[in-house]
Scaffold this motif. Structure first.
Motif, short mmCIF file in Angstrom:
data_model
loop_
_atom_site.label_atom_id
_atom_site.label_comp_id
_atom_site.label_asym_id
_atom_site.label_seq_id
_atom_site.Cartn_x
_atom_site.Cartn_y
_atom_site.Cartn_z
N THR A 89 -22.36 -74.05 25.00
CA THR A 89 -21.02 -73.80 25.55
C THR A 89 -21.04 -72.60 26.48
OG1 THR A 89 -20.07 -74.69 23.52
CG2 THR A 89 -18.60 -73.44 24.94
N ASN A 133 -20.60 -80.79 32.52
CA ASN A 133 -19.50 -80.94 31.57
C ASN A 133 -19.70 -82.15 30.66
OD1 ASN A 133 -18.07 -78.66 32.33
ND2 ASN A 133 -16.80 -79.76 33.80
N SER A 137 -20.34 -81.78 26.70
CA SER A 137 -19.34 -82.28 25.75
C SER A 137 -19.91 -83.32 24.79
CB SER A 137 -18.15 -82.86 26.50
OG SER A 137 -18.53 -84.01 27.21
#
Length: 179
Positions: A89, A133, A137
Motif C-alpha cells: 500500500t 492500482n 488492490s
C-alpha cells in the motif's frame, strides 16, 4: 449645338480615355499584386523565423516527454522508489505520487507537441496508474512492496505489446517529421 458631338469627335476623345482607363486598371492591379507579394514574402519570413525559434523548444518538449515515459515505466519507477521496508500500500502511494509529480512537472510540454503525442503520453500515464492500482488492490493487505513490484513487472512482461515503447516510438516518429 454645343452638346452635339460628331462620331469622329467621340472616337477622338473616347479611345484615348478608354485606353487611359485600361492602363490605370492594369497599373493599379500590378501595384497591389506586388504589394501583396511583398506582404506574403514578409509573412513567410516571419513564420520561418518563428519556426526556427520554436524548433528547439519543440525538440526539448519531445525529449522531456520521452524521459517522462521512461521514468514512469514500472521497471524504472521501482528502481527509483526503493521497496525496502515498505508495504504494498505504501509502495502504491509512493509510485502514484511519483507518476503524478513527473506528469505535472511536464504538463506544459503539451503546448509544443501534437495532440496525438500528448494523448499518447496521457494514456500511458493513466494506464500505468490503473495497472498499479489494479494489481495492488488484488493483493492481500500484508503484501510487501517487493511483492507488488514483482507482480507489476510480471504483468508488464506478459503484455502482448509494450505501451511504453509504443509511446516512445510515436514521439520519435513525430520528431523525425520536424526535420
Amino acid at each position: 449645338m454645343l452638346l452635339e458631338i460628331s462620331t469622329q469627335q467621340l472616337f477622338n476623345i473616347g479611345i484615348p480615355v478608354v485606353g487611359l482607363l485600361i492602363l490605370f486598371v492594369f497599373s493599379i492591379k500590378e501595384y497591389f499584386s506586388k504589394k501583396n507579394k511583398g506582404l506574403g514574402d514578409h509573412l513567410f519570413e516571419l513564420k520561418k523565423n518563428a519556426q526556427n525559434q520554436t524548433l528547439p523548444l519543440r525538440l526539448a518538449a519531445y525529449e522531456r516527454l520521452t524521459l517522462l515515459i521512461e521514468r514512469i515505466t514500472p521497471a524504472s519507477l521501482f528502481i527509483r522508489v526503493s521497496p525496502q521496508g515498505l508495504t504494498a500500500t505504501d509502495m502504491q502511494a509512493v509510485c502514484l505520487n511519483e507518476i503524478r509529480n513527473e506528469f505535472e512537472h511536464n504538463l506544459s510540454q503539451q503546448v509544443y507537441v501534437s495532440e496525438a503525442a500528448w494523448q499518447a503520453v496521457k494514456k500511458t500515464k493513466d494506464e500505468t496508474i490503473l495497472l498499479i492500482n489494479t494489481i495492488a488492490s488484488s493483493m492481500p493487505a500484508n503484501t510487501t512492496a517487493f511483492e507488488l513490484s514483482r507482480a507489476v513487472l510480471e504483468h508488464v512482461s506478459k503484455m502482448p505489446s509494450d505501451p511504453y515503447a509504443q509511446t516512445n516510438s510515436l514521439l520519435r516518429a513525430e520528431v523525425s517529421k520536424l526535420y
